[in-house]
Design an enzyme around this catalytic site. Structure first.
Site, PDB file in Angstrom:
ATOM      1  N   ASP A  37       6.754   2.667 -63.270  1.00 55.86           N
ATOM      2  CA  ASP A  37       7.887   1.837 -63.711  1.00 55.86           C
ATOM      3  C   ASP A  37       8.931   1.766 -62.593  1.00 55.86           C
ATOM      4  O   ASP A  37       9.406   2.789 -62.099  1.00 55.86           O
ATOM      5  CB  ASP A  37       8.494   2.429 -64.984  1.00 55.86           C
ATOM      6  CG  ASP A  37       9.235   1.377 -65.795  1.00 55.86           C
ATOM      7  OD1 ASP A  37      10.165   0.761 -65.250  1.00 55.86           O
ATOM      8  OD2 ASP A  37       8.867   1.159 -66.960  1.00 55.86           O
ATOM      9  N   SER A  88      11.621  -3.838 -68.435  1.00 57.55           N
ATOM     10  CA  SER A  88      10.307  -3.254 -68.721  1.00 57.55           C
ATOM     11  C   SER A  88       9.688  -3.810 -69.993  1.00 57.55           C
ATOM     12  O   SER A  88       8.478  -3.671 -70.197  1.00 57.55           O
ATOM     13  CB  SER A  88      10.419  -1.731 -68.838  1.00 57.55           C
ATOM     14  OG  SER A  88      10.799  -1.182 -67.610  1.00 57.55           O
ATOM     15  N   ASP A 140       9.246   3.854 -76.021  1.00 61.77           N
ATOM     16  CA  ASP A 140       9.967   3.080 -75.014  1.00 61.77           C
ATOM     17  C   ASP A 140       9.217   1.769 -74.727  1.00 61.77           C
ATOM     18  O   ASP A 140       8.052   1.603 -75.101  1.00 61.77           O
ATOM     19  CB  ASP A 140      10.113   3.930 -73.745  1.00 61.77           C
ATOM     20  CG  ASP A 140      11.227   3.430 -72.833  1.00 61.77           C
ATOM     21  OD1 ASP A 140      12.077   2.632 -73.290  1.00 61.77           O
ATOM     22  OD2 ASP A 140      11.252   3.838 -71.659  1.00 61.77           O
ATOM     23  N   THR A 142       7.713   0.109 -72.264  1.00 62.13           N
ATOM     24  CA  THR A 142       6.417  -0.066 -71.606  1.00 62.13           C
ATOM     25  C   THR A 142       5.251   0.301 -72.522  1.00 62.13           C
ATOM     26  O   THR A 142       4.377  -0.545 -72.765  1.00 62.13           O
ATOM     27  CB  THR A 142       6.364   0.713 -70.280  1.00 62.13           C
ATOM     28  OG1 THR A 142       7.471   0.298 -69.469  1.00 62.13           O
ATOM     29  CG2 THR A 142       5.070   0.446 -69.522  1.00 62.13           C
ATOM     30  N   ARG A 153      13.537  -4.094 -77.918  1.00 58.97           N
ATOM     31  CA  ARG A 153      13.057  -2.782 -77.516  1.00 58.97           C
ATOM     32  C   ARG A 153      13.907  -1.665 -78.109  1.00 58.97           C
ATOM     33  O   ARG A 153      13.504  -0.502 -78.092  1.00 58.97           O
ATOM     34  CB  ARG A 153      13.056  -2.687 -75.989  1.00 58.97           C
ATOM     35  CG  ARG A 153      14.431  -2.871 -75.386  1.00 58.97           C
ATOM     36  CD  ARG A 153      14.410  -2.887 -73.861  1.00 58.97           C
ATOM     37  NE  ARG A 153      14.100  -1.574 -73.324  1.00 58.97           N
ATOM     38  CZ  ARG A 153      13.882  -1.331 -72.039  1.00 58.97           C
ATOM     39  NH1 ARG A 153      13.910  -2.329 -71.153  1.00 58.97           N
ATOM     40  NH2 ARG A 153      13.628  -0.121 -71.621  1.00 58.97           N
ATOM     41  N   GLU A 328       1.723   5.615 -67.813  1.00 59.37           N
ATOM     42  CA  GLU A 328       2.983   5.213 -67.183  1.00 59.37           C
ATOM     43  C   GLU A 328       3.735   6.398 -66.575  1.00 59.37           C
ATOM     44  O   GLU A 328       4.007   7.383 -67.267  1.00 59.37           O
ATOM     45  CB  GLU A 328       3.909   4.541 -68.216  1.00 59.37           C
ATOM     46  CG  GLU A 328       5.187   4.017 -67.565  1.00 59.37           C
ATOM     47  CD  GLU A 328       6.341   3.736 -68.536  1.00 59.37           C
ATOM     48  OE1 GLU A 328       7.233   2.985 -68.156  1.00 59.37           O
ATOM     49  OE2 GLU A 328       6.338   4.284 -69.657  1.00 59.37           O
ATOM     50  N   ASP A 333      11.646   4.631 -62.436  1.00 55.16           N
ATOM     51  CA  ASP A 333      12.686   3.700 -62.877  1.00 55.16           C
ATOM     52  C   ASP A 333      13.916   4.414 -63.439  1.00 55.16           C
ATOM     53  O   ASP A 333      15.038   4.159 -63.032  1.00 55.16           O
ATOM     54  CB  ASP A 333      12.076   2.785 -63.953  1.00 55.16           C
ATOM     55  CG  ASP A 333      13.098   1.936 -64.669  1.00 55.16           C
ATOM     56  OD1 ASP A 333      13.415   0.847 -64.178  1.00 55.16           O
ATOM     57  OD2 ASP A 333      13.584   2.367 -65.738  1.00 55.16           O
ATOM     58  N   LYS A 334      13.705   5.306 -64.385  1.00 53.85           N
ATOM     59  CA  LYS A 334      14.865   5.897 -65.080  1.00 53.85           C
ATOM     60  C   LYS A 334      15.735   6.691 -64.120  1.00 53.85           C
ATOM     61  O   LYS A 334      16.976   6.659 -64.206  1.00 53.85           O
ATOM     62  CB  LYS A 334      14.390   6.771 -66.248  1.00 53.85           C
ATOM     63  CG  LYS A 334      13.725   5.942 -67.349  1.00 53.85           C
ATOM     64  CD  LYS A 334      13.287   6.769 -68.524  1.00 53.85           C
ATOM     65  CE  LYS A 334      12.371   5.973 -69.444  1.00 53.85           C
ATOM     66  NZ  LYS A 334      12.935   4.704 -69.931  1.00 53.85           N
ATOM     67  N   HIS A 337      17.709   4.229 -61.990  1.00 57.11           N
ATOM     68  CA  HIS A 337      18.888   3.749 -62.723  1.00 57.11           C
ATOM     69  C   HIS A 337      20.049   4.732 -62.587  1.00 57.11           C
ATOM     70  O   HIS A 337      21.203   4.334 -62.459  1.00 57.11           O
ATOM     71  CB  HIS A 337      18.565   3.601 -64.217  1.00 57.11           C
ATOM     72  CG  HIS A 337      17.947   2.291 -64.588  1.00 57.11           C
ATOM     73  ND1 HIS A 337      18.536   1.084 -64.300  1.00 57.11           N
ATOM     74  CD2 HIS A 337      16.804   2.001 -65.245  1.00 57.11           C
ATOM     75  CE1 HIS A 337      17.773   0.101 -64.765  1.00 57.11           C
ATOM     76  NE2 HIS A 337      16.721   0.628 -65.326  1.00 57.11           N
ATOM     77  N   ASP A 375       6.080  -2.599 -62.823  1.00 53.63           N
ATOM     78  CA  ASP A 375       6.493  -3.667 -63.728  1.00 53.63           C
ATOM     79  C   ASP A 375       7.595  -4.545 -63.138  1.00 53.63           C
ATOM     80  O   ASP A 375       7.653  -5.741 -63.406  1.00 53.63           O
ATOM     81  CB  ASP A 375       6.890  -3.110 -65.098  1.00 53.63           C
ATOM     82  CG  ASP A 375       7.869  -1.958 -65.010  1.00 53.63           C
ATOM     83  OD1 ASP A 375       8.193  -1.508 -63.892  1.00 53.63           O
ATOM     84  OD2 ASP A 375       8.325  -1.502 -66.074  1.00 53.63           O
ATOM     85  N   HIS A 376       8.456  -3.943 -62.337  1.00 54.87           N
ATOM     86  CA  HIS A 376       9.547  -4.711 -61.722  1.00 54.87           C
ATOM     87  C   HIS A 376      10.112  -3.889 -60.577  1.00 54.87           C
ATOM     88  O   HIS A 376       9.861  -2.690 -60.491  1.00 54.87           O
ATOM     89  CB  HIS A 376      10.651  -5.013 -62.748  1.00 54.87           C
ATOM     90  CG  HIS A 376      11.181  -3.776 -63.406  1.00 54.87           C
ATOM     91  ND1 HIS A 376      12.026  -2.903 -62.758  1.00 54.87           N
ATOM     92  CD2 HIS A 376      10.949  -3.224 -64.626  1.00 54.87           C
ATOM     93  CE1 HIS A 376      12.306  -1.887 -63.559  1.00 54.87           C
ATOM     94  NE2 HIS A 376      11.655  -2.056 -64.709  1.00 54.87           N
ATOM     95  N   HIS A 427      17.997  -3.537 -62.147  1.00 53.87           N
ATOM     96  CA  HIS A 427      16.690  -3.880 -61.583  1.00 53.87           C
ATOM     97  C   HIS A 427      16.857  -4.950 -60.513  1.00 53.87           C
ATOM     98  O   HIS A 427      17.863  -5.659 -60.482  1.00 53.87           O
ATOM     99  CB  HIS A 427      15.762  -4.454 -62.664  1.00 53.87           C
ATOM    100  CG  HIS A 427      15.407  -3.486 -63.740  1.00 53.87           C
ATOM    101  ND1 HIS A 427      14.750  -3.873 -64.875  1.00 53.87           N
ATOM    102  CD2 HIS A 427      15.628  -2.162 -63.854  1.00 53.87           C
ATOM    103  CE1 HIS A 427      14.568  -2.819 -65.655  1.00 53.87           C
ATOM    104  NE2 HIS A 427      15.097  -1.767 -65.057  1.00 53.87           N
TER     105      HIS A 427
END
Lengths: 463, 463
Positions: A37, A88, A140, A142, A153, A328, A333-334, A337, A375-376, A427
């Site tokens: 992610d 996501s 979550d 994903t 989500r 995953e 990602d987290k 962030h 994913d991004h 993102h």
């Protein structure tokens, strides 16, 4: 004339026989889709520099196929215009259903909220097993988008379906999807009614709420539905293959493996009073360099590799139909962030270990397609520790937050987070990498759009 | 026994004959290396969204081979430690010579200043022609490192060899490389003494200085050295193939094709007075959206495609030995430094047109290897025009500068520049993409390090 007719009939019969034979003898095929992610080129390079050295190679770098994937989102309406940066939820939906939707949606169509058929549902219809493994909450975005359907989500459990709010500001409302209103209930409730054979990760809290219209928790209902529920890594390894397995190893997301020294994250440079008068005056002091260190909270957490190994064992046991497994590494990602580069690096290491297991499985089970992708793209940028413009007699430094990491090869690696000053960075929109094993050669072109991943997996598994 | 000896001898003779035949009849091979300066995944996606639409394809996306290239630099000493973000000087040196060096160096070794043999020099030794085409000054780092040697990229002409300074602060000194001191002189002087057959771009100013130890300008000396000097696009098209050609079409870098509406660039959000008290109070107004528009300064500038076409004609004319051509779209990078996304997009369009010509040439001349790559990643980030956290009741906006571009498909694309507040943004360290035509298949692996590009080209051309 009669002779050529006979020949034509014979040829047709042979062709039909050949087709039927292929259909009857088609090999058991498996797909392992590994999603990093937020794993963009910046994150991969940062991880390579730290884990393998700048001249070294990650396991990812040894994969025989590498492609690039355009990430797509639209506004939340029918035929909505393009939106250039995704989340996501819409990206997992694209991979799980082949449909481009709007941000925040879980396998539902933009504008209409129509449920979109997912790979897990298609696999079930075709008699294949399926499993989802994540270092995030299993509810979550994903993992959710591969198995369930929801307009937002944020509606993860029965207690977060109506007027979900933050600081008194409503950010989601899934009332229409309550069972009482003819819907399918929250994400956790849908997950335990889904055809999934295996679901491993965090998010136990999301299963502790009372299920809608029931007197028992969602977790208890999962047991009623035939799931064995495990909450400790040891239990995971003890479980017999073949059981439907729900593993919930933390209340929220799983703790990450690495953290900054004493928990440090990226910090703002400290400016001199003169610099506040004018950008080109005075000076700025960058944060002190730091090591990455093991995160003490990680103790007792199953690794992504341990969960992946359990998943491969369970899904492949006594299975002549094949399986679909999504794994995953969520906190690349987290942690990005939250501006924690060490955390992201540790999650990249976890992804590499899971990939090693997947490759070992594929070497023993040749009809296994492995796809690793992101994913991004994300916020972090590897920037010069010493500015390219350090020769100039003015202070040159980030307006955002920066971490300076001591790498094992003895250099300093600076990571910049400067998309906003909010508690979480944004993102970004760059296309993302995709890697595959030899099974991908000839099946995956060098450039694709995210929904193509759905079509490739569906085609490979004959769903 | 005798019979098997005879067979062995016969086999050896046949093998030798086969080897000699291949050596004698080896095909004329050409390499076209197209460098998008600063062309990272963010830049490519930004260009794709604008030029082809988010669901469209660039010509780059149709290339049969896609790989990723790790960018490497070291400190300026022998066996210097890794430096994780590069500049165009050390990266061009890696591609041109196969050696990792320190930032700012032009085909010279870190620490020792030893000249490193370049592809242009190797091509000359092997009897192949060579040419360099760029939208920057031809004396700029990328073209320079393919043909000449210098301790600092800043010593571009005879007037910038000693105590090069900015605002009174010295940033380079190439005194030791003056001809008077046994050196080879400045970059422009070395270029006109190099074996190059063709050199097209900007930077005429760098040839107007008096050559060291001469009474005439470097440009006049170029003519003495056999170069035909042209300064207008029309002249470029009129020149006869086969001549040594120096085209200088601007005093500095060539003007770019696109610019922001009325010359606008990325701008800082305007914060309310309350927001100055606390990040979470008040509000911030983002810059108004803008169109990209043709840059009026571009009129009369040759396109990169026109220069590439002239180069291909000149280099291939009556040539049975092959050639090496480097084509640089330079201002993807330069416009990114200046936070001008429209400028970078226009330069991406120029690169695409040059690639189209290269592919057409290769379709007629099959033994032509085309490689398109970038030298390093850059500052720009495609960010959400509407923050992912817009639901939260606080202002969420970039601490840097942002441009919001109206795209032809009717959406807004936001590009963030936030690595520093200086007049130019910083490069970033992510690995860069590489694309190739069918000649690259089987010759280029999915992951490589930048010096591998040198080895691939050298091997392909048998240099």
């Amino acid at each position: 004339m009669i002779r050529s007719l006979f020949h034509a009939l014979l040829a047709s019969a042979l062709l039909l026989f050949a087709v039927l034979s292929v259909a009857d003898n088609k090999p058991t095929r498996n797909v392992i889709l590994i999603i990093g992610d937020g794993m963009d080129e910046q994150q991969i390079t940062i991880a390579r520099n730290y884990l393998a050295g700048s001249s070294g190679q990650l396991l990812l770098d040894t994969m025989p196929l590498r492609a690039q994937v355009q990430v797509l989102a639209i506004e939340d309406q029918v035929d909505g215009k393009p939106v250039y940066v995704s989340d996501s939820a819409n990206t997992a939906t694209a991979m799980a259903t082949g449909v481009v939707t709007s941000r925040g949606r879980i396998a539902t169509a933009a504008g209409t909220n129509t449920p979109l058929m997912t790979l897990v549902e298609l696999a079930d219809e075709a008699g294949l097993r399926s499993g989802l493994v994540t270092t995030a909450r299993v509810t979550d975005a994903t993992p959710a988008a591969f198995a369930v359907h929801m307009s937002s989500r944020r509606c993860e459990d029965p207690d977060t379906m109506v007027d979900v709010s933050i600081y008194g500001f409503e950010i989601a409302d899934c009332s229409a999807e309550l069972k009482a209103n003819g819907g399918s209930g929250s994400i956790s409730e849908q997950l335990i009614e889904s055809p999934l054979d295996l679901l491993l990760g965090g998010g136990r809290q999301r299963f502790e709420a009372t299920a809608e219209g029931e007197e028992i928790t969602v977790e208890a209902l999962a047991v009623d539905n035939g799931f064995v529920v495990v909450t400790r890594p040891q239990e995971l390894l003890q479980e017999k293959p073949g059981e439907k397995l729900l593993g919930l190893f933390a209340q929220g997301n799983l703790p990450v493996r690495l953290r900054g020294e004493n928990g440090r994250e990226a910090e703002a440079p400290v400016r001199s009073w003169l610099n506040y008068l004018n950008d080109y005056l005075g000076s700025a002091r960058l944060p002190d360099p730091m090591n990455c260190e093991p995160n003490p909270d990680f103790d007792g957490t199953p690794t992504l590799a341990q969960m992946t190994e359990a998943a491969l064992t369970h899904l492949s046991h006594d299975n002549d139909k094949g399986f679909f497994l999504m794994v995953e590494s969520a906190s690349i990602d987290k942690q990005a962030h939250e501006r924690k580069p060490c955390g992201s690096i540790g999650e990249m290491a976890q992804l590499e270990e899971a990939l090693a297991l997947a490759l070992r499985f594929a070497s023993r089970n040749p009809n296994t397609l492995i796809i690793v992708t992101s994913d991004h793209s994300q916020v972090a940028q590897l920037v010069p520790d010493q500015s390219l413009f350090a020769d100039y007699p003015v202070p040159v430094f980030t307006p955002g937050k920066i971490a300076r990491i001591k790498t094992p090869e003895g250099s300093l690696m600076a990571v910049n987070y400067a998309t906003n000053d909010f508690i979480m960075g944004e993102h970004t929109g760059a296309a993302v990498p995709l890697f595959s094993n030899t099974e991908g050669l000839g099946r995956i072109s060098p450039f694709l759009q995210q929904p193509d991943i759905f079509r490739i997996i569906r085609g490979y598994l004959n769903l």
